[in-house]
Design a protein around this motif. Structure first.
Motif, mmCIF file in Angstrom:
data_model
loop_
_atom_site.group_PDB
_atom_site.id
_atom_site.type_symbol
_atom_site.label_atom_id
_atom_site.label_comp_id
_atom_site.label_asym_id
_atom_site.label_seq_id
_atom_site.Cartn_x
_atom_site.Cartn_y
_atom_site.Cartn_z
ATOM 1 N N ASP A 43 92.205 -74.932 33.719
ATOM 2 C CA ASP A 43 92.256 -75.887 32.613
ATOM 3 C C ASP A 43 93.557 -76.681 32.672
ATOM 4 N N CYS A 63 95.084 -77.098 17.296
ATOM 5 C CA CYS A 63 93.727 -77.076 17.842
ATOM 6 C C CYS A 63 92.903 -78.299 17.462
ATOM 7 N N ALA A 68 91.080 -81.712 17.514
ATOM 8 C CA ALA A 68 90.526 -82.569 18.575
ATOM 9 C C ALA A 68 91.091 -83.979 18.497
ATOM 10 N N GLY A 103 92.686 -80.452 26.750
ATOM 11 C CA GLY A 103 91.496 -79.635 26.524
ATOM 12 C C GLY A 103 91.793 -78.326 25.826
ATOM 13 N N GLN A 108 91.762 -77.593 22.668
ATOM 14 C CA GLN A 108 90.897 -77.284 21.528
ATOM 15 C C GLN A 108 89.669 -76.483 21.939
ATOM 16 N N SER A 109 89.358 -76.442 23.234
ATOM 17 C CA SER A 109 88.215 -75.652 23.708
ATOM 18 C C SER A 109 88.646 -74.326 24.324
ATOM 19 N N SER A 110 89.912 -73.967 24.136
ATOM 20 C CA SER A 110 90.422 -72.710 24.687
ATOM 21 C C SER A 110 90.071 -71.543 23.781
ATOM 22 N N ALA A 116 88.716 -72.315 19.995
ATOM 23 C CA ALA A 116 87.266 -72.426 19.856
ATOM 24 C C ALA A 116 86.619 -71.078 19.554
ATOM 25 N N VAL A 126 84.751 -68.356 22.366
ATOM 26 C CA VAL A 126 85.335 -68.494 23.702
ATOM 27 C C VAL A 126 86.311 -67.345 23.926
#
Length: 402
Positions: free
Chosen positions: A82, A198, A200, A209, A211-213, A217, A220
């Protein structure tokens, strides 16, 4: 014969091009971009990978509990690719704001430290691999975790014991713990930093990226990083605590299994309740037949007086008279059964009440439907018990009243 003259006139110009190129290379090599990072020739300069790794290892050896070191460990352990795991970006998370004065941050500070003159250019790596927006410092992350866990002892608080008085920060994975707590209760005031980190809409978080960790998220990462959210309103979804810390359905199959388990548990509760009521009526009927209508609380027994002109309530004296009678072996056996049934019935009743308090709509209706179906399944047994009770009491509705 014009060729020689052509070469003679063009040769100096042709030789000048490589000479200029070599001159620029020599100039670039002589410039120290760590000393003068604003030089135009340093725009594409990057620290060698081994230097960045050495700096990160040095920082995280000295203070492994820094939030940036938590990221570094997570990125290394899972070999993540990432953007937020870029080594230089992780170095920025530590050195940009948190610990710029540590010796292993001097290379980053020399290249990317904020200048009073904002027009001064910096190497491109400073903007392509920046720190995460609103990333908490070591002291801030520790203070937020301690504040949350002091206010409410939540799942995850055991990861970070409160530091000793005078300590700089809690020596634990404060970033991971902070993320776990805020995932569970995102509306706590202490989670404003987590929400910003976090978000977006944050430029750096979005470009990296982050915020998708697993730190932001839901769903996840490992199950430890995804505790069920505490939602005190009716909601849908799989992830909710069901009576025990480890009973958290996280897939459709687990959720369906949980639903049927609660449904049949409610039926079992109805069966225990019906059996308990029936056996109590049976015991009362047997007592009525055995005593031939003479109760132990015989009203003909003289009632003692507690004082001149005073007479206690007869019902209380009847109770005292009954308690003074020695228990028969049969009564002891009945009381053991009665205690066990009451314990099971009460435990199941309150457990099912706690299930409905998860506010998970399907689980709520698993209990309601179980009670509904149970009332039908055991309707004949309950009616029969009521008939026996009425018959044994001679139609008065009082079994054993004589």
């Amino acid at each position: 014969m014009k060729s020689p003259s052509f070469l003679t006139t063009r040769l100096p110009a042709l030789m000048l091009v490589p000479a200029l190129y070599m001159g620029q290379q020599v100039l670039a090599q002589t410039i120290d971009c760590l000393t003068t990072p604003s030089d135009p020739s340093c725009v594409s300069f990057e620290l060698p990978a081994e230097t960045i790794t050495a700096n990160l290892n040095g920082l995280c050896t000295q203070m492994p509990y820094m939030p940036g070191c938590s990221l570094y460990k997570s990125c290394q352990g899972a070999s993540k690719t990432d953007q937020w795991c870029t080594p230089f970006s992780v170095l920025a998370d530590i050195c940009a704001v948190d610990m710029p004065n540590m010796s292993d941050c001097k290379n980053y500070v020399a290249l990317c430290s904020a200048s009073s003159n904002q027009t001064v250019s910096r190497p491109a790596i400073c903007t392509t691999a920046p720190m995460i927006s609103s990333f908490p410092t070591t002291k801030n992350a520790s203070a937020l975790v301690i504040d949350i866990c002091t206010e409410m002892d939540m799942t995850g608080c055991e990861r970070c014991p409160k530091p000793a008085s005078g300590a700089y920060a809690a020596e634990c994975d404060t970033l991971g713990t902070y993320a776990i707590l805020c995932k569970a209760m995102p509306d706590m005031s202490q989670c404003a930093t987590w929400k910003s980190m976090c978000s977006a809409t944050s430029n750096t978080s979005s470009s990296l990226g982050f915020q998708s960790s697993e730190y932001c998220a839901a769903g996840v990462g490992s199950s430890d990083m995804n505790p069920p959210s505490m939602r005190m309103y009716f909601h849908l979804g799989f992830s909710d605590y069901v009576l025990f810390e480890k009973w958290v359905p996280r897939s459709l199959s687990q959720y369906v299994g949980t639903w049927f388990a609660l449904f049949f548990l409610t039926l079992f509760f109805q069966a225990i309740q019906t059996y308990h009521n029936g056996i109590e009526i049976q015991w009362a009927e047997e007592l009525s037949l055995q005593s031939d209508g003479v109760s132990k609380s015989d009203p003909t027994v003289p009632l003692p007086s507690l004082g001149k002109g005073s007479r206690p309530s007869p019902i209380l004296l009847q109770w005292v008279h009954i308690w003074r009678q020695p228990w028969t072996l049969r009564e002891v056996r009945q009381n053991v059964v009665r205690a066990v049934l009451t314990f099971i019935e009460t435990t199941l009743g309150y457990a099912l009440m706690l299930v409905t308090m998860t506010f998970n709509v399907p689980l709520f209706f698993a209990v309601i439907l179980g009670l509904t179906v149970g009332s039908v399944v055991f309707s004949r047994q309950r009616s029969m018990a009521m008939v026996k009770s009425t018959a044994s009491s001679g139609g008065t509705g009082c079994a054993g009243c004589g």
